[in-house]
Write an enzyme that holds these catalytic residues in place. Structure first.
Site, PDB file in Angstrom:
ATOM      1  CB  SER A 298      31.398  38.641  36.991  1.00 25.84           C
ATOM      2  OG  SER A 298      30.335  37.776  37.365  1.00 25.84           O
ATOM      3  CE1 TYR A 299      36.535  37.448  43.974  1.00 28.66           C
ATOM      4  CE2 TYR A 299      34.654  38.398  45.132  1.00 28.66           C
ATOM      5  CZ  TYR A 299      35.889  37.757  45.149  1.00 28.66           C
ATOM      6  OH  TYR A 299      36.474  37.449  46.357  1.00 28.66           O
ATOM      7  N   PRO A 300      33.320  35.336  41.362  1.00 29.82           N
ATOM      8  CG  PRO A 300      34.589  33.393  41.694  1.00 29.82           C
ATOM      9  CD  PRO A 300      34.687  34.820  41.218  1.00 29.82           C
ATOM     10  NE  ARG A 301      35.908  32.697  47.323  1.00 35.38           N
ATOM     11  CZ  ARG A 301      35.604  31.571  47.936  1.00 35.38           C
ATOM     12  NH1 ARG A 301      34.511  31.521  48.690  1.00 35.38           N
ATOM     13  NH2 ARG A 301      36.374  30.506  47.830  1.00 35.38           N
TER      14      ARG A 301
END
Length: 219
Positions: free
Chosen positions: A106-109
């Protein structure tokens, strides 16, 4: 209780350390911790060295719990990458962003450490079926429901970091696989029950000086 099979060796340079042998070698911690006067430290050392037996005076048992980890966010991923995986933050984020653009995580930020109310936990677990790092855990949850870490009253805008697709070790370079594997295992850890373990502390005297040794065992 005195053990005749216990032998003692000691050495000191302001700090006294005692190694006892009874089936295996164990290092005891001195109750005084440290002496900053070398002459005083040597005095205690010589007192201890005169004795060849140690006396166990008390054994303390206490049940403790280590809570399961919260869902993984960027800050924790960078901390683990640096302290546990030996990767710099920039290098770790570059890998995470590449895995994200390829559709594997999933989106890492993300700042959140909670799963949204409508998040499909079991669906996310089914992704683990063919993953070498998580398949045995996925089968474990087939026999029992995962502990539900979703938050009903909290608005979660972005997902925490978790696995979205399955890769094999041969498909990634060394660092990419280690980061990917960690994200997988951390997600599974968030669904596990808290770790219950028994903490044991043994208090031992040698020449009127107290020493301790501690250990942990999972139930």
């Amino acid at each position: 209780m005195t053990s005749g099979a216990m032998t003692i060796a000691a050495q000191a340079d302001k700090l006294i350390r005692v190694a006892v042998t009874q089936e295996r070698q164990m290092t005891l911690e001195w109750e005084r911790v440290r002496s900053f006067d070398k002459d005083v430290a040597n005095m205690f050392l010589n007192m201890v060295k005169e004795h060849k037996k140690a006396k166990v005076v008390r054994v303390d048992l206490k049940e403790k719990a280590k809570p399961r980890p919260p869902a993984l966010n960027t800050v924790e991923l960078m901390r683990v990458a640096s302290s546990g995986l030996g990767m710099g933050p920039h290098h770790a984020m570059t890998i995470a962003e590449r895995l994200y653009t390829q559709g594997y995580i999933s989106y890492p930020r993300t700042e959140t450490t909670h799963y949204p109310e409508n998040f499909d936990l079991k669906g996310a677990l089914r992704i683990q079926d063919n993953h070498s790092a998580g398949s045995h855990c996925a089968r474990y949850f087939e026999r029992r429901n995962p502990n539900d870490p979703r938050r009903v009253t909290m608005q979660v805008i972005t997902l925490p970091l978790l696995l979205c697709g399955v890769l094999t070790k041969s498909q990634l370079d060394h660092d990419s696989w280690r980061l990917y594997e960690y994200i997988t295992k951390h997600f599974i850890g968030t669904l596990m029950p808290d770790c219950i373990y028994m903490s044991t502390t043994i208090i031992i005297t040698i020449a009127s000086e107290n020493f301790t040794i501690s250990g942990k065992a999972v139930d």
